[in-house]
Write an enzyme that holds these catalytic residues in place. Sequence first.
Site, PDB file in Angstrom:
ATOM      1  N   LYS A 110       1.010  -1.248  -0.154  1.00 28.43           N
ATOM      2  CA  LYS A 110      -0.050   0.006   0.049  1.00 28.43           C
ATOM      3  C   LYS A 110       0.802   1.250  -0.145  1.00 28.43           C
ATOM      4  CE  LYS A 110      -4.323  -2.000   0.788  1.00 28.43           C
ATOM      5  NZ  LYS A 110      -5.588  -1.874   1.210  1.00 28.43           N
ATOM      6  N   LYS A 192      -3.642 -10.525  -6.085  1.00 33.85           N
ATOM      7  CA  LYS A 192      -4.757 -11.013  -5.640  1.00 33.85           C
ATOM      8  C   LYS A 192      -5.871  -9.721  -6.087  1.00 33.85           C
ATOM      9  CE  LYS A 192      -5.294  -8.601  -1.364  1.00 33.85           C
ATOM     10  NZ  LYS A 192      -6.446  -8.283  -0.444  1.00 33.85           N
ATOM     11  N   LYS A 195     -10.467  -4.811  -3.612  1.00 35.57           N
ATOM     12  CA  LYS A 195     -11.537  -4.068  -3.802  1.00 35.57           C
ATOM     13  C   LYS A 195     -11.121  -2.787  -4.616  1.00 35.57           C
ATOM     14  CE  LYS A 195     -13.319  -4.761   0.811  1.00 35.57           C
ATOM     15  NZ  LYS A 195     -12.299  -4.475   1.246  1.00 35.57           N
TER      16      LYS A 195
HETATM   17  N1  AQP Z   1      -8.486 -11.891  -3.319  1.00 40.82           N
HETATM   18  C1  AQP Z   1      -8.822 -12.531  -1.926  1.00 40.82           C
HETATM   19  N2  AQP Z   1      -9.019 -13.743  -1.969  1.00 40.82           N
HETATM   20  C2  AQP Z   1      -9.527 -14.344  -0.996  1.00 40.82           C
HETATM   21  N3  AQP Z   1      -9.708 -13.530   0.209  1.00 40.82           N
HETATM   22  C3  AQP Z   1      -9.700 -12.226   0.331  1.00 40.82           C
HETATM   23  N4  AQP Z   1      -9.555 -11.248   1.202  1.00 40.82           N
HETATM   24  C4  AQP Z   1      -9.293 -10.109   0.385  1.00 40.82           C
HETATM   25  N5  AQP Z   1      -9.067 -10.173  -0.910  1.00 40.82           N
HETATM   26  C5  AQP Z   1      -9.070 -11.698  -1.158  1.00 40.82           C
HETATM   27  C6  AQP Z   1     -10.193 -11.414   2.257  1.00 40.82           C
HETATM   28  O1  AQP Z   1     -11.400 -10.494   2.737  1.00 40.82           O
HETATM   29  C7  AQP Z   1     -11.449 -10.145   3.881  1.00 40.82           C
HETATM   30  C8  AQP Z   1     -11.549  -8.426   3.575  1.00 40.82           C
HETATM   31  O2  AQP Z   1     -10.518  -7.645   4.021  1.00 40.82           O
HETATM   32  P1  AQP Z   1     -10.399  -6.219   3.936  1.00 40.82           P
HETATM   33  O3  AQP Z   1     -11.681  -5.362   3.713  1.00 40.82           O
HETATM   34  O4  AQP Z   1      -9.975  -5.905   5.401  1.00 40.82           O
HETATM   35  O5  AQP Z   1      -9.272  -5.591   3.200  1.00 40.82           O
HETATM   36  P2  AQP Z   1      -8.251  -6.519   2.237  1.00 40.82           P
HETATM   37  O6  AQP Z   1      -7.737  -7.893   2.798  1.00 40.82           O
HETATM   38  O7  AQP Z   1      -7.150  -5.593   1.991  1.00 40.82           O
HETATM   39  O8  AQP Z   1      -9.145  -7.064   0.779  1.00 40.82           O
HETATM   40  P3  AQP Z   1      -9.272  -6.144  -0.526  1.00 40.82           P
HETATM   41  O9  AQP Z   1     -10.438  -6.717  -1.109  1.00 40.82           O
HETATM   42  O10 AQP Z   1      -7.726  -6.163  -1.254  1.00 40.82           O
HETATM   43  O11 AQP Z   1      -9.543  -4.558  -0.156  1.00 40.82           O
HETATM   44  P4  AQP Z   1      -8.599  -3.345  -0.192  1.00 40.82           P
HETATM   45  O12 AQP Z   1      -8.609  -3.434  -1.921  1.00 40.82           O
HETATM   46  O13 AQP Z   1      -9.563  -2.189   0.391  1.00 40.82           O
HETATM   47  O14 AQP Z   1      -7.261  -3.430   0.333  1.00 40.82           O
HETATM   48  C9  AQP Z   1     -10.031 -10.462   4.511  1.00 40.82           C
HETATM   49  O15 AQP Z   1     -10.448 -11.487   5.293  1.00 40.82           O
HETATM   50  C10 AQP Z   1      -9.408 -10.733   3.312  1.00 40.82           C
HETATM   51  O16 AQP Z   1      -8.154 -11.776   3.786  1.00 40.82           O
END
Ligand code: AQP
Length: 327
Positions: A110, A192, A195
């Site tokens: 990030k 991965k 969002k």
């Molecule tokens: N690609 C993925 N595959 C499986 N699990 C995933 N998680 C996130 N991406 C994947 C799981 O979803 C939950 C939500 O996590 P978060 O909102 O705290 O943020 P994150 O892990 O950083 O998810 P994103 O989608 O990548 O969001 P942004 O873009 O905001 O950083 C967690 O349990 C995560 O492991």
Amino acid sequence: MRIFSGIQPSGEIHIGNYLGALKQWLQLQEKNECVFCIVDLHSITVPYQTSTFKKRILEKAITYLAVGLDPKKTIIFVQSQVPEHTELSWLLSTVTSIGDLLRMTQYKEKSKKYKKQINAGLLNYPILMAADILLYQTEAVPVGKDQAQHIELTREIGRRFNQKFGQTFKIPKTFLPKKGAKIMSLTEPEKKMSKTDSPQSCIFLFEKPKMIRKKIITAQTDSGKEIKYNPSSKPGISNLLTIYSIFSDIPIAKIEKEFKGKGYKIFKEKLAELLIEKLEPFRRKKKELENQQALLEKILEDGKKRAQIIASQTMKKVRKNMGLGKI
Ligand code: AQP
């Protein structure tokens, strides 16, 4: 068991969030004491829009309910409504080493992505996450693979605190799903699904059928034509096979056999149909919930009260063990 997990209101929930986290939560709510949070304070560590932030939070509450979380069985609430999270985060920062924070993969990624806006909150993110988890005397944390490193650090912070100030916290385990712990991007399958990446790289949980079809048909695949699972040499098709397998409940080997000699196009068309069918109930439920603002607010208010009972008990113990509190 007491279970805790959360999702940030940073963007629309995608099938990676669903398979990595929400799907596990649904199973766990049946036999455990679950606390599921909308972790808004984590989302403000990167640029965000204040004018739409509340709407985003409410959308996450709708998502939780639309996939089947039951507020009668689980506590659903918004992190910033329970100030004990931030208080504990500060206290835990005194037993967290800066070196540990600097080596976190999410921080490294990030801070590259938001080069001009790196703030201390982004570095301290895992301390707040440790506070979220330890506050509820959590025994297990169901998350996707990307969050496993943060939970390892939570365990370390909890152990250090217990050693220094006496037994205070339960040390939680990580719960990863057997399949779908890391769903990859549709456009860059070495990364991965996220969002906050381009919408083309994700299938959102409430995605319209037309868009599902378009995104799957144009998803990055590998050279060759064979439908074969091999994440290192065929990351694109392997990711699609994983998604197909989980949503259809058919083992990957059987899917490979079914599509032998049929080529990517036919496989992708079938996968798009499968996703359209499986995601339809979520879209329907979301529509029903969208006009029920009062109900959503009540659920979050009740959740907050229930969460706060547990949180305040832990904080009493923390303050006492640290020599803080009433003079
Ligand atoms: N690609 C993925 N595959 C499986 N699990 C995933 N998680 C996130 N991406 C994947 C799981 O979803 C939950 C939500 O996590 P978060 O909102 O705290 O943020 P994150 O892990 O950083 O998810 P994103 O989608 O990548 O969001 P942004 O873009 O905001 O950083 C967690 O349990 C995560 O492991």
